[in-house]
Design a protein around this motif. Structure first.
Motif, PDB file in Angstrom:
ATOM      1  N   VAL A 239       0.856  -1.193   0.000  1.00 51.75           N
ATOM      2  CA  VAL A 239       0.000   0.000   0.000  1.00 51.75           C
ATOM      3  C   VAL A 239       0.887   1.236   0.000  1.00 51.75           C
ATOM      4  O   VAL A 239       2.091   1.157   0.217  1.00 51.75           O
ATOM      5  CB  VAL A 239      -0.950   0.025   1.224  1.00 51.75           C
ATOM      6  CG1 VAL A 239      -1.887  -1.178   1.220  1.00 51.75           C
ATOM      7  CG2 VAL A 239      -0.167   0.074   2.532  1.00 51.75           C
TER       8      VAL A 239
ATOM      9  N   THR B 241      -1.399   5.678   3.096  1.00 48.44           N
ATOM     10  CA  THR B 241      -2.395   4.770   3.683  1.00 48.44           C
ATOM     11  C   THR B 241      -2.004   4.438   5.109  1.00 48.44           C
ATOM     12  O   THR B 241      -2.846   4.439   6.012  1.00 48.44           O
ATOM     13  CB  THR B 241      -2.497   3.480   2.852  1.00 48.44           C
ATOM     14  OG1 THR B 241      -2.862   3.814   1.522  1.00 48.44           O
ATOM     15  CG2 THR B 241      -3.504   2.514   3.443  1.00 48.44           C
TER      16      THR B 241
ATOM     17  N   GLY C 166     -10.232   1.102   7.539  1.00 47.78           N
ATOM     18  CA  GLY C 166      -8.842   0.943   7.149  1.00 47.78           C
ATOM     19  C   GLY C 166      -7.984   0.412   8.286  1.00 47.78           C
ATOM     20  O   GLY C 166      -7.103  -0.416   8.081  1.00 47.78           O
TER      21      GLY C 166
END
Length: 53
Positions: free
Chosen positions: A27, A31, A40
């Motif tokens: 990622v 993030t 998340g």
């Protein structure tokens, strides 16, 4: 303890920087820095636990 802080602590215990975790999880670094979101955080939390030190 807030989820964001728990994830940060888990990352540090494993000795990983945000860049290293982002690379291992596939990622973006942004993030990792945005782990405060509920969805998340849960997804990344479980993925972080799968990383072997």
């Amino acid at each position: 303890m807030r989820m964001k802080n728990m994830l940060k602590q888990a990352r540090r215990v494993r000795g990983y920087s945000q860049v290293e975790v982002a690379d291992k999880l596939g990622v973006a670094v942004t993030t990792i820095s945005r782990w405060g979101t509920v969805f998340g955080s849960f997804v990344l939390c479980f993925r972080l636990l799968e990383i072997q030190p």
